[in-house]
Structure formats: structure tokens, C-alpha cells
Scaffold this motif. Sequence first.
Motif, PDB file in Angstrom:
ATOM      1  N   LEU A   1      30.679  45.294  44.183  1.00  0.00           N
ATOM      2  CA  LEU A   1      30.111  46.113  43.111  1.00  0.00           C
ATOM      3  C   LEU A   1      31.026  47.278  42.767  1.00  0.00           C
ATOM      4  CD1 LEU A   1      27.947  47.172  41.206  1.00  0.00           C
ATOM      5  CD2 LEU A   1      26.749  48.127  43.189  1.00  0.00           C
ATOM      6  N   LEU A   2      31.510  47.993  43.784  1.00  0.00           N
ATOM      7  CA  LEU A   2      32.346  49.165  43.542  1.00  0.00           C
ATOM      8  C   LEU A   2      33.689  48.770  42.931  1.00  0.00           C
ATOM      9  CD1 LEU A   2      31.577  51.091  46.848  1.00  0.00           C
ATOM     10  CD2 LEU A   2      30.723  51.613  44.555  1.00  0.00           C
ATOM     11  N   GLY A   3      34.236  47.645  43.396  1.00  0.00           N
ATOM     12  CA  GLY A   3      35.484  47.166  42.805  1.00  0.00           C
ATOM     13  C   GLY A   3      35.312  46.798  41.341  1.00  0.00           C
ATOM     14  N   TRP A   4      34.169  46.198  41.018  1.00  0.00           N
ATOM     15  CA  TRP A   4      33.872  45.826  39.628  1.00  0.00           C
ATOM     16  C   TRP A   4      33.741  47.080  38.757  1.00  0.00           C
ATOM     17  CZ3 TRP A   4      28.969  46.132  36.859  1.00  0.00           C
ATOM     18  CH2 TRP A   4      28.971  45.436  35.646  1.00  0.00           C
ATOM     19  N   LEU A   5      33.027  48.081  39.256  1.00  0.00           N
ATOM     20  CA  LEU A   5      32.880  49.331  38.505  1.00  0.00           C
ATOM     21  C   LEU A   5      34.238  49.984  38.255  1.00  0.00           C
ATOM     22  CD1 LEU A   5      29.779  50.906  40.300  1.00  0.00           C
ATOM     23  CD2 LEU A   5      29.832  49.945  37.985  1.00  0.00           C
ATOM     24  N   LYS A   6      35.049  50.039  39.289  1.00  0.00           N
ATOM     25  CA  LYS A   6      36.351  50.701  39.183  1.00  0.00           C
ATOM     26  C   LYS A   6      37.272  49.974  38.206  1.00  0.00           C
ATOM     27  CE  LYS A   6      40.378  51.990  41.966  1.00  0.00           C
ATOM     28  NZ  LYS A   6      41.001  51.916  43.309  1.00  0.00           N
ATOM     29  N   THR A   7      37.246  48.647  38.241  1.00  0.00           N
ATOM     30  CA  THR A   7      38.184  47.858  37.441  1.00  0.00           C
ATOM     31  C   THR A   7      37.739  47.679  35.995  1.00  0.00           C
ATOM     32  OG1 THR A   7      38.830  46.624  39.429  1.00  0.00           O
ATOM     33  CG2 THR A   7      39.395  45.644  37.301  1.00  0.00           C
ATOM     34  N   HIS A   8      36.457  47.404  35.795  1.00  0.00           N
ATOM     35  CA  HIS A   8      35.995  46.989  34.466  1.00  0.00           C
ATOM     36  C   HIS A   8      35.156  48.032  33.720  1.00  0.00           C
ATOM     37  CE1 HIS A   8      37.446  42.919  35.136  1.00  0.00           C
ATOM     38  NE2 HIS A   8      36.829  42.903  36.304  1.00  0.00           N
ATOM     39  N   ILE A   9      34.467  48.891  34.425  1.00  0.00           N
ATOM     40  CA  ILE A   9      33.515  49.792  33.760  1.00  0.00           C
ATOM     41  C   ILE A   9      34.062  51.202  33.579  1.00  0.00           C
ATOM     42  CG2 ILE A   9      31.196  50.761  33.853  1.00  0.00           C
ATOM     43  CD1 ILE A   9      31.376  47.694  33.381  1.00  0.00           C
ATOM     44  N   LEU A  10      34.617  51.805  34.626  1.00  0.00           N
ATOM     45  CA  LEU A  10      35.075  53.186  34.544  1.00  0.00           C
ATOM     46  C   LEU A  10      36.189  53.409  33.520  1.00  0.00           C
ATOM     47  CD1 LEU A  10      34.970  54.381  38.261  1.00  0.00           C
ATOM     48  CD2 LEU A  10      33.260  54.625  36.471  1.00  0.00           C
TER      49      LEU A  10
ATOM     50  N   SER B   1      32.666  56.115  59.108  1.00  0.00           N
ATOM     51  CA  SER B   1      33.526  55.611  60.170  1.00  0.00           C
ATOM     52  C   SER B   1      33.134  54.174  60.479  1.00  0.00           C
ATOM     53  CB  SER B   1      33.406  56.477  61.426  1.00  0.00           C
ATOM     54  OG  SER B   1      32.075  56.484  61.899  1.00  0.00           O
ATOM     55  N   GLY B   2      33.983  53.501  61.234  1.00  0.00           N
ATOM     56  CA  GLY B   2      33.670  52.131  61.603  1.00  0.00           C
ATOM     57  C   GLY B   2      34.043  51.142  60.506  1.00  0.00           C
ATOM     58  N   PRO B   3      33.453  49.951  60.559  1.00  0.00           N
ATOM     59  CA  PRO B   3      33.847  48.875  59.636  1.00  0.00           C
ATOM     60  C   PRO B   3      33.495  49.138  58.179  1.00  0.00           C
ATOM     61  CG  PRO B   3      31.948  48.217  60.956  1.00  0.00           C
ATOM     62  CD  PRO B   3      32.446  49.499  61.537  1.00  0.00           C
ATOM     63  N   VAL B   4      32.537  50.025  57.905  1.00  0.00           N
ATOM     64  CA  VAL B   4      32.148  50.282  56.507  1.00  0.00           C
ATOM     65  C   VAL B   4      32.892  51.471  55.921  1.00  0.00           C
ATOM     66  CG1 VAL B   4      29.860  49.268  56.767  1.00  0.00           C
ATOM     67  CG2 VAL B   4      30.187  51.684  57.286  1.00  0.00           C
ATOM     68  N   GLN B   5      33.871  51.998  56.647  1.00  0.00           N
ATOM     69  CA  GLN B   5      34.606  53.172  56.172  1.00  0.00           C
ATOM     70  C   GLN B   5      35.322  52.891  54.861  1.00  0.00           C
ATOM     71  OE1 GLN B   5      38.283  54.617  58.211  1.00  0.00           O
ATOM     72  NE2 GLN B   5      37.006  56.400  58.714  1.00  0.00           N
ATOM     73  N   SER B   6      35.881  51.707  54.712  1.00  0.00           N
ATOM     74  CA  SER B   6      36.613  51.380  53.484  1.00  0.00           C
ATOM     75  C   SER B   6      35.695  51.397  52.270  1.00  0.00           C
ATOM     76  CB  SER B   6      37.274  50.009  53.622  1.00  0.00           C
ATOM     77  OG  SER B   6      36.295  48.999  53.872  1.00  0.00           O
ATOM     78  N   VAL B   7      34.426  50.977  52.452  1.00  0.00           N
ATOM     79  CA  VAL B   7      33.470  50.995  51.350  1.00  0.00           C
ATOM     80  C   VAL B   7      33.167  52.436  50.945  1.00  0.00           C
ATOM     81  CG1 VAL B   7      31.128  50.381  50.645  1.00  0.00           C
ATOM     82  CG2 VAL B   7      32.462  48.798  52.034  1.00  0.00           C
ATOM     83  N   ALA B   8      32.998  53.331  51.936  1.00  0.00           N
ATOM     84  CA  ALA B   8      32.722  54.737  51.642  1.00  0.00           C
ATOM     85  C   ALA B   8      33.888  55.370  50.884  1.00  0.00           C
ATOM     86  CB  ALA B   8      32.448  55.491  52.936  1.00  0.00           C
ATOM     87  N   CYS B   9      35.105  55.046  51.267  1.00  0.00           N
ATOM     88  CA  CYS B   9      36.274  55.598  50.572  1.00  0.00           C
ATOM     89  C   CYS B   9      36.358  55.083  49.137  1.00  0.00           C
ATOM     90  CB  CYS B   9      37.541  55.248  51.344  1.00  0.00           C
ATOM     91  SG  CYS B   9      37.676  56.083  52.936  1.00  0.00           S
ATOM     92  N   LEU B  10      36.046  53.805  48.943  1.00  0.00           N
ATOM     93  CA  LEU B  10      36.039  53.246  47.586  1.00  0.00           C
ATOM     94  C   LEU B  10      34.962  53.911  46.746  1.00  0.00           C
ATOM     95  CD1 LEU B  10      37.074  51.220  45.522  1.00  0.00           C
ATOM     96  CD2 LEU B  10      35.599  49.484  46.557  1.00  0.00           C
TER      97      LEU B  10
END
Length: 477
Positions: A328-337, A370-379
Motif C-alpha cells: 500500500l505504501l509503495g503504491w501511494l509513494k509511486t502512483h498517488i503522491l 524496530s525489528g522486522p517491521v522497521q522498513s515499513v515504518a520508515c516507508l
Amino acid sequence: MPMPLMLILLLILQQAIAEPRELWGLVKAWPIPLPNWILKILQNVSWSAKSAYKILQDYSLLTWLLSILENKFLETPLLCSIISLLHTLWVTNLGHRGVELGSQPRCKPGSQEPPKLLALHLVNEFLYVLIVLMKHLRPALPSAQLASFFRVLNSVLKYRATVTQAFRDMDRFTVNETVLSTKNVLILLHKWSLIGRDTGLQEDLRAAIEKYQVKELLKMLKDKNRPVVAARSRGPWGQRRRPGEAEEAADPELQVSSLETCKGLLRSMLTHWGPVFPSCEPAQEPADRTTPESRAPGPVHATASLATTWVLCSVTIDPLSRADAAGLLGWLKTHILPQPVIVADLLGDSRVRSGIFKLYSRLCSTKGLSGPVQSVACLLNTVMLQLVGARGPAGSSLRPAVEALHLASLKEEDEATLAAAAFLVSLYIKDVWLGAQRPDTLLTHVQMVCDSAEDVPSGNEAVFVHCKELAASAPDA
């Protein structure tokens, strides 16, 4: 299955593909419903990987199914059998291959050895048949079949993205990477508004469809409002509409859990839509521009705004998996923003602003940094900083420093340093998003850390360094 029966079935299928109207005479004379009989036998056959592949490649089964789906109306039992067959065929042919994005081992760039994936043309054939079938969806369908359809379409879209990415990794050229059109998205949303009884979405869709005169959707709106009558549709596979099978007749046994499952799958499917905006409407505008262009947006902008609004409002209740959140976040960043007109629409809707903040609070909690979901938080921080910038001029001189901190942190390999930066950025975003003129929560935290520099525990030096840099960048904030 006995070989003679299999041969008879294959002959029937060949005749159905070549001369469907001549086969109709056999269908009418048969003592049982022949289409369902054929489909049930095919479904049993399809559990065998070898047979499933053979009837697809040698006997053009998907072409035959497509000829049935091209009819104006299909009886519910027949439609359910087609959905079940497609689901079985897809699952069997997929086999042990992963269906999630990123589940396939990536090829080394330039490698000529293809990964063990389904052929792209076969995936495209499944996708085309499912898109045609989508027009037949209605609330009267059993919840199991509705969920099955959404599952298989979502799986095909994800798998196609995996195949396309594998081609890119091998530096191969692929034709027509667009998988869903604007009309497909409107139909999906229209069907969901009926299935989920979302009256607000129905009204928004009606306004957009009538404004831009989308012919196929206008016809669907007329059919929806047409009274239920017994009428035989065109084509050899058309069936008589039964009382209570109008699109607006909701299935009383539709379970809430099935609806929620379908909603999550639909949200995932929409993130595979790459809207193609007219070239005359620029995609790049200054980040601090909040007013849309003087000219009115076109149907692609309107559809993208509708889809994004629905997606962001729907995530306020339903938890997202890590993969779905990243998609979802990748889609927003690439196509919507990159589209200022759509961003202005989103920021002007209080429901969307509230939904975004709830999503942010959930994904950027202390555990999420932190942990495995850290990349999602940064995105998500990247997306939120762009949205904060689009809302207007900075209310504090800290914003450039916070943005610089965020960009620098993305290059960090140390998890603790990255988590510290993400935490400070989240304090700023939460304050500014709620309308604060000054990010007091961030400033208070920075001041507290700087004042207790001698007491910073071992391992937390990254927090102190970042706070010191922020304090120096905006002494008057």
C-alpha cells in the motif's frame, strides 16, 4: 476418471469452443444441466497437475470459459461452478510456487537462467478471464464463491508482479505491464459497493460515472435499478434470471468475516493498479503546492482519488499485514503522491486525514520502529513527510532538519540508529499532523535528552547524537 468419459468430455469441449451454438442443441436435450455437469467434471480433473495443465494448453479451456462469460447474464449455480473451477485450475497450476510478492528467489541481474515460474502468457490469460468474470459479480452469490473469486484474482495479480519482476532482474523486456485499467477499477469498486452495501461509495461512484459518461458503468447502473423480471439473456449459455437474483439483492447468509476478507483482498488488488495519467497533465509539482490545477481533473484522477480514499478509510479498522502495508505504501509513494490534484483531494477529506493518522499511529508505534517491521515504518515516514509538506508551509524551522535526518537515516545499516531516527521523525509528524504550530512533543524530548547527556545509557548514543543535531539546526524552534 475413465478414459472413454474423458475423451467424450474433451470432444464436447472442442465442439463447444468451435461451435458453441450447435452445442446448445445438445445442452437443451440433455437430461441434466450439462454446463454444470461439464464444469464439475473439469474441476475434479483439475486437481491433477498434469491434467490441469493439459486441458489448459491442449484444449483451450480458458477460451471456452471466456465464451460462456461473454453472455449478458449467467445463472448463479453456473457462475459459482466457473469460479470454483478457475480457483482450482489456478491453485493446481501454481503448485508449490509462492504467490506472495518477494516469495520467489530473485535472479541475479543479467542472469539468463529463468526462475521456475508459470509462463507469463498463461498468467495473463487467467487475469483476462477473471476481469471478464468480474462483471458478473453480484450480492446474490454465496459468500464462499465471492471470497474465492477475490482470492484468486488477488493471487494472480501478485503472481504476475512476481513474474514481471523476475523478467526485470534478468534484463528482459516485457510488453504491457499495465494489469488493470481505470474502467476495471471502477467496476471493482462498483461491485464492491453493492456486495458490501456501501451507500457512500455508491453515490461517489455514480457521480463520477455520470460526470465522465463511462458507458459500460452507466449501463450497469441502469441494470441495477431495473426491476427483476424473467428474461432470457443472449448466447447459448445464458440462463433464466431467477427471482431475487437482482444485483441489489444481498445474500442474507453473507458472513461478516467473509466481507472483511473480501475487503482486505480488494484493497490489495487496488495497489496493483498503476493509473496512467494523461501526458498533458503534469505529474510533478512543487511539494508545497496544495491548490490543484485550474483545469478540472480527468476520469483517471477522479478514479484514483476515489480508490485511494476508499483504501485509506478502510484501513482504519482492518489491521494490515507487513506485506500488505508495504504494498500500500509503495503504491501511494509511486502512483498517488506525485499527483498534486489527488493529494489535495485526500488532504481535504477529514475521513482520509483521520484514517491516515490512525494507520500511522498503528504502524509507527514503539514496537513498529524496530525489528522486522522497521522498513515499513520508515516507508510510512517517507509518505507522511511528503503529505505534511503538501499541506502547506512549514510551521516550524525544524522541518528541513527532520527531513534531512530521515533521508540520512535511510542509508543507515545499524538498526538502533535507524530506530532512533524513525522515532524522532514520528514525534514531529504526529504533532504537525494534528495541527500544532510547533512540534512541542519533539522539542521537549530533544531538550530532555540534551539536558541529560551525561546520563545517556550505553547503546542509546544514537538518540543523543540525533537530538543534538536537531537542537543545533533549529535553536529558535
